[in-house]
Motif scaffolding. Structure first.
Motif, short mmCIF file in Angstrom:
data_model
loop_
_atom_site.label_atom_id
_atom_site.label_comp_id
_atom_site.label_asym_id
_atom_site.label_seq_id
_atom_site.Cartn_x
_atom_site.Cartn_y
_atom_site.Cartn_z
N GLY A 107 -7.77 -0.62 -9.20
CA GLY A 107 -6.85 0.62 -8.91
C GLY A 107 -5.60 0.16 -8.61
O GLY A 107 -4.64 0.90 -8.61
N GLN A 108 -5.32 -0.98 -8.00
CA GLN A 108 -4.25 -1.68 -7.56
C GLN A 108 -3.12 -1.67 -8.73
O GLN A 108 -2.08 -1.41 -8.63
N ILE A 109 -3.80 -2.05 -9.98
CA ILE A 109 -3.00 -2.30 -10.97
C ILE A 109 -2.51 -1.09 -11.61
O ILE A 109 -1.41 -0.93 -11.74
N HIS A 110 -3.28 -0.07 -11.67
CA HIS A 110 -3.24 1.42 -11.77
C HIS A 110 -1.95 1.96 -11.06
O HIS A 110 -1.05 2.55 -11.37
N ARG A 111 -2.20 1.75 -9.82
CA ARG A 111 -1.35 2.30 -8.71
C ARG A 111 0.40 1.54 -8.91
O ARG A 111 1.05 2.22 -9.02
N TYR A 143 -9.25 2.51 1.47
CA TYR A 143 -8.78 3.71 2.26
C TYR A 143 -7.16 3.63 2.47
O TYR A 143 -6.47 4.81 2.09
N ASP A 144 -6.75 2.59 2.75
CA ASP A 144 -5.29 2.49 3.03
C ASP A 144 -4.54 2.58 1.62
O ASP A 144 -3.53 3.44 1.59
N ALA A 145 -5.10 1.87 0.67
CA ALA A 145 -4.39 1.99 -0.61
C ALA A 145 -4.60 3.54 -1.13
O ALA A 145 -3.70 4.06 -1.72
N GLN A 146 -5.72 4.07 -1.04
CA GLN A 146 -5.98 5.26 -1.59
C GLN A 146 -5.01 6.45 -0.77
O GLN A 146 -4.41 7.56 -1.41
#
Length: 210
Positions: A107-111, A143-146
């Motif tokens: 998810g972080q890479i997509h972000r 949750y923080d990244a979301q």
């Protein structure tokens, strides 16, 4: 019959041992000192060539550990070259924590690449399995990244919900800095949304710690 069963058991044990290369023990050791010495962990993992690993499990473990080490050394991944073996293996294998971590980094890479729909899908999938994991720190970071993604998309209610969940987990970890940071994000979001009363409430909470 008894001897036949013993032979089968021995054969299975030998086959299981044969699935691991000479690097398996090194990977296990790196995992044990990752928190205390992430720079050393990164150096060791980068010295292991993926072609020298003998199974999907080893390649997946190395990929996940390397992603963790890069993260702890504040080096961002912008593509899936490193993480792909972990995505391939932990999709259907490994512990709930390993699956959750893999989805988090995915998810972080997509972000980072502004692929917000894909990022939210990964974070959402990770949250679905978080009840089976005791890794509170990863739950907090998910949750923080979301919440960060929702904030970029100006989805204020979702941002607040995610950031409050992150704050709750950071509180359980006694991580005051991250806890207050999450509450400040809630304060800023209420401010942007024009809700001065709620903003003031969380401003006061932050002041208690500042």
């Amino acid at each position: 019959m008894k001897q036949y069963i013993i032979v089968i058991i021995l054969a299975l044990c030998l086959a299981s041992c044969g699935q691991h290369s000479k690097h398996w023990e090194t990977l296990t050791q790196v995992e044990s000192f990752m928190e205390e010495r992430p720079d050393s962990a990164l150096a060791v993992l980068q010295s292991i060539e993926i072609g020298d690993l003998s199974s999907k499990e080893e390649k997946g473990k190395r990929a996940l550990l390397l992603s963790i080490a890069l993260d702890k050394n504040e080096i961002r991944q912008t593509d899936f070259e490193i993480l792909d073996p972990a995505i391939d293996y932990y999709k259907e294998n490994g512990s709930s924590t390993e699956q959750m971590l893999t989805l988090f980094y995915q998810g972080q890479i997509h972000r980072i690449n502004s692929q917000y729909a894909q990022a939210l899908a990964c974070f959402g999938e990770a949250i679905k399995i978080d009840e089976n994991s005791k890794d509170i720190q990863t739950k907090a970071r998910i949750y923080d990244a979301q919440g960060g993604v929702y904030r970029v998309l100006t989805k204020w209610d979702e941002t607040i919900k995610s950031k409050l969940c992150a704050a709750e987990y950071f509180s359980k970890l006694n991580n005051t800095d991250s806890y207050v940071s999450s509450l400040l994000d809630v304060f800023y979001t209420y401010t942007q949304n024009g809700d001065s009363i709620s903003a003031g409430r969380y401003h006061n909470k932050c002041n208690d710690y500042l």
